[in-house]
Design an enzyme around this catalytic site. Structure first.
Site, mmCIF file in Angstrom:
data_model
loop_
_atom_site.group_PDB
_atom_site.id
_atom_site.type_symbol
_atom_site.label_atom_id
_atom_site.label_comp_id
_atom_site.label_asym_id
_atom_site.label_seq_id
_atom_site.Cartn_x
_atom_site.Cartn_y
_atom_site.Cartn_z
ATOM 1 N N HIS A 204 17.288 2.411 19.796
ATOM 2 C CA HIS A 204 16.340 1.613 20.583
ATOM 3 C C HIS A 204 14.962 1.454 19.952
ATOM 4 O O HIS A 204 14.096 0.789 20.514
ATOM 5 C CB HIS A 204 16.190 2.179 22.007
ATOM 6 C CG HIS A 204 15.365 3.430 22.081
ATOM 7 N ND1 HIS A 204 15.892 4.673 21.890
ATOM 8 C CD2 HIS A 204 14.046 3.621 22.306
ATOM 9 C CE1 HIS A 204 14.942 5.587 22.009
ATOM 10 N NE2 HIS A 204 13.805 4.977 22.258
HETATM 11 C C1 UD1 Z 1 9.972 2.829 25.711
HETATM 12 C C2 UD1 Z 1 8.903 3.637 24.960
HETATM 13 C C3 UD1 Z 1 9.569 4.483 23.893
HETATM 14 C C4 UD1 Z 1 10.690 5.323 24.457
HETATM 15 C C5 UD1 Z 1 11.671 4.454 25.235
HETATM 16 C C6 UD1 Z 1 12.685 5.322 25.913
HETATM 17 C C7 UD1 Z 1 6.703 2.532 24.726
HETATM 18 C C8 UD1 Z 1 5.821 1.775 23.817
HETATM 19 N N1 UD1 Z 1 7.968 2.727 24.282
HETATM 20 O O1 UD1 Z 1 10.554 1.936 24.764
HETATM 21 O O2 UD1 Z 1 8.601 5.361 23.340
HETATM 22 O O3 UD1 Z 1 11.368 5.957 23.395
HETATM 23 O O4 UD1 Z 1 10.941 3.712 26.234
HETATM 24 O O5 UD1 Z 1 13.813 4.623 26.308
HETATM 25 O O6 UD1 Z 1 6.294 2.922 25.782
HETATM 26 N N2 UD1 Z 1 14.231 -3.296 29.590
HETATM 27 C C9 UD1 Z 1 15.129 -3.636 30.555
HETATM 28 N N3 UD1 Z 1 15.268 -2.811 31.629
HETATM 29 C C10 UD1 Z 1 14.548 -1.685 31.794
HETATM 30 C C11 UD1 Z 1 13.632 -1.344 30.798
HETATM 31 C C12 UD1 Z 1 13.478 -2.153 29.694
HETATM 32 O O7 UD1 Z 1 15.805 -4.654 30.455
HETATM 33 O O8 UD1 Z 1 14.729 -0.983 32.806
HETATM 34 C C13 UD1 Z 1 14.127 -4.142 28.372
HETATM 35 C C14 UD1 Z 1 13.076 -5.252 28.495
HETATM 36 O O9 UD1 Z 1 13.567 -6.360 27.833
HETATM 37 C C15 UD1 Z 1 11.904 -4.684 27.740
HETATM 38 C C16 UD1 Z 1 12.577 -3.854 26.655
HETATM 39 O O10 UD1 Z 1 13.742 -3.334 27.273
HETATM 40 O O11 UD1 Z 1 11.078 -5.676 27.190
HETATM 41 C C17 UD1 Z 1 11.728 -2.719 26.136
HETATM 42 O O12 UD1 Z 1 11.268 -1.884 27.192
HETATM 43 P P1 UD1 Z 1 9.897 -1.061 27.031
HETATM 44 O O13 UD1 Z 1 9.741 -0.129 28.157
HETATM 45 O O14 UD1 Z 1 8.778 -1.995 26.741
HETATM 46 O O15 UD1 Z 1 10.107 -0.264 25.702
HETATM 47 P P2 UD1 Z 1 11.322 0.646 25.256
HETATM 48 O O16 UD1 Z 1 11.908 0.055 24.031
HETATM 49 O O17 UD1 Z 1 12.190 0.924 26.404
HETATM 50 N N1 UDP Z 2 19.666 9.433 27.888
HETATM 51 C C1 UDP Z 2 20.523 9.230 28.948
HETATM 52 N N2 UDP Z 2 21.364 8.148 28.912
HETATM 53 C C2 UDP Z 2 21.404 7.283 27.865
HETATM 54 C C3 UDP Z 2 20.529 7.517 26.773
HETATM 55 C C4 UDP Z 2 19.655 8.587 26.830
HETATM 56 O O1 UDP Z 2 20.531 10.007 29.916
HETATM 57 O O2 UDP Z 2 22.187 6.326 27.902
HETATM 58 C C5 UDP Z 2 18.737 10.583 27.935
HETATM 59 C C6 UDP Z 2 18.876 11.531 26.757
HETATM 60 O O3 UDP Z 2 19.898 12.474 26.982
HETATM 61 C C7 UDP Z 2 17.479 12.145 26.682
HETATM 62 C C8 UDP Z 2 16.590 10.986 27.083
HETATM 63 O O4 UDP Z 2 17.404 10.105 27.852
HETATM 64 O O5 UDP Z 2 17.344 13.192 27.607
HETATM 65 C C9 UDP Z 2 16.067 10.302 25.843
HETATM 66 O O6 UDP Z 2 15.596 9.046 26.154
HETATM 67 P P1 UDP Z 2 15.442 7.885 25.067
HETATM 68 O O7 UDP Z 2 16.391 8.059 23.953
HETATM 69 O O8 UDP Z 2 15.477 6.626 25.829
HETATM 70 O O9 UDP Z 2 13.919 8.069 24.597
HETATM 71 P P2 UDP Z 2 13.177 8.906 23.466
HETATM 72 O O10 UDP Z 2 13.543 10.344 23.628
HETATM 73 O O11 UDP Z 2 13.571 8.343 22.140
HETATM 74 O O12 UDP Z 2 11.739 8.646 23.727
#
Ligand code: UD1
Ligand code: UDP
Length: 358
Positions: A204
């Site tokens: 991601h």
């Molecule tokens: C965010 C965090 C990242 C973290 C990740 C965990 C920031 C800058 N990034 O990244 O550090 O590792 O969360 O998962 O805060 N979207 C959906 N549904 C949702 C959420 C997101 O469709 O419930 C889609 C949207 O298109 C959105 C994109 O995912 O634009 C990115 O979501 P966003 O929260 O901006 O950043 P992440 O890549 O999730």
């Molecule tokens: N996780 C989860 N389901 C998923 C992917 C991740 O429960 O489909 C959990 C994972 O086990 C960990 C946390 O979410 O505890 C990590 O989140 P993510 O990878 O989104 O973010 P990051 O740690 O890179 O910020």
């Protein structure tokens, strides 16, 4: 005494679960704010349900958008709540835009800030998280570090006051929910897949999802591995894969893309995998705790201990490096326990309690 907690993204729900429980057990009042950064049921509500996280007092429902816009919406919402609630502390987790918004709101109103997972550094300023963590740490009054390395990073930046090495709250969560996951998760059966007969993959990071060349290299490597791969797809990544590959089943029949899963299913997928390929921060550590070999699809990591011990290999988005890491992996002799004793949450609450009493 009152604590206003800000969470908003998937890993923050996991981190907050043990701390929120410990805070309430110690008799503190917690006002829980969900920014709405993550909102799909599989990215948010399922964690509250499975991990027993209390329903947020407020969900700001900010949703997705440009970073500046998203952070600004959160900042405005949190500022109003801080004025209304007047907490003793604001409690923040990790390095997302929700963390940064909380840090800005707290510092503008001079409300003391406690930061859980302080001192982590990738030293890669192309990552939005690196800016969020540096800014949050420099605004914080209490900095809860998971490791000695994290505390050293803070010291190198001149931050020594309020720094406490408490261990990793994600380790607390793994210990607290492992047995429940074994009891409740039926995902392997419904996927019709046997333990150790698959690799688990997640992707991601913008460096991988938003660069078609990198995403393509990762998928090419997955295809060449020619093994079952279970891949719960982050919503950010879903559309990017569709742009790149018309038909996944034709591309690689052994690659199974599924919806993001809840925490209990994820722990089960991790524990039973023969290896994990990921660019997630949290999942690198969970692989380490379960002693599952990890191939990290990044050039660097904040979790250097996992690499130094031999359990994690950094490969970036390089197909040959991914394949070579899988082929040449050797079982490390040791897995040092550097992430605490599973009681980080209680330590955090104890330290907060002392500060509140002062
Ligand atoms: C965010 C965090 C990242 C973290 C990740 C965990 C920031 C800058 N990034 O990244 O550090 O590792 O969360 O998962 O805060 N979207 C959906 N549904 C949702 C959420 C997101 O469709 O419930 C889609 C949207 O298109 C959105 C994109 O995912 O634009 C990115 O979501 P966003 O929260 O901006 O950043 P992440 O890549 O999730
Ligand atoms: N996780 C989860 N389901 C998923 C992917 C991740 O429960 O489909 C959990 C994972 O086990 C960990 C946390 O979410 O505890 C990590 O989140 P993510 O990878 O989104 O973010 P990051 O740690 O890179 O910020």
């Amino acid at each position: 005494m009152k604590i206003l907690t800000v969470i908003g993204a998937r890993p923050q729900f996991v981190k907050a679960a043990p701390v929120s429980k410990a805070l309430r057990a110690a008799g503190h009042e917690e006002f829980l704010v969900h920014t709405g950064q993550h909102y799909d049921p599989q990215m948010s509500q399922i964690f509250f349900d499975e991990m027993g996280i209390p329903t947020p007092n407020v969900n700001l429902e900010v949703g997705s958008g440009l970073h500046g816009w998203q952070t600004a919406q959160m900042l405005m919402g949190i500022e109003s709540l801080l004025l209304e609630q007047n907490p003793d502390w604001i409690l923040l987790y990790g390095d997302t835009n929700s963390t940064l918004a909380g840090a800005l709101a707290g510092s503008k109103l001079q409300i003391p800030i406690a930061h859980v997972e302080a001192g982590l550094r990738s030293f890669n300023r192309d990552m939005p998280e690196e800016h969020n963590r540096v800014l949050a740490d420099h605004a914080s009054d209490l900095l809860f570090c998971p490791t000695q390395v994290a505390a050293s990073h803070l010291a190198n930046e001149g931050i020594t006051r309020g720094v406490h090495i408490v261990g990793d709250v994600m380790y607390d969560a793994v210990l607290a929910f492992s047995a429940l996951s074994e009891e409740k998760s039926t995902l392997l059966t419904s996927l019709n897949i046997a333990p150790k007969d698959y690799s688990l993959a997640t992707v991601h990071r913008p460096a991988n999802t938003d660069n078609p060349e990198n995403l393509h290299a990762i998928f090419e490597a997955f295809r060449e591995l020619d093994e079952n791969i279970i891949f719960p797809v982050h919503p950010r990544t879903r559309g990017k894969i569709a742009d790149l590959i018309d038909n996944i089943e034709e591309f690689s029949p052994k690659l199974r893309l599924i919806e993001p899963v809840g925490y209990l299913d994820m722990l089960s997928l991790e524990k039973n995998a023969k290896r994990i390929l990921t660019d997630s921060g949290g999942i690198q550590k969970e692989a380490y705790w379960f002693q599952i070999p990890c191939v990290t699809l990044r050039e660097e990591t904040e979790w250097v201990e996992t690499v130094e011990s031999g359990w994690n290999t950094l490969v970036g988005a390089d197909k040959e490096k991914i394949l070579s890491a899988v082929e040449n992996w050797i079982v490390p002799k040791k897995r040092p326990n550097v992430y605490g004793d599973g009681h980080a949450a209680e330590k955090i609450v104890e330290i907060l309690g002392v500060k509140i009493a002062e």
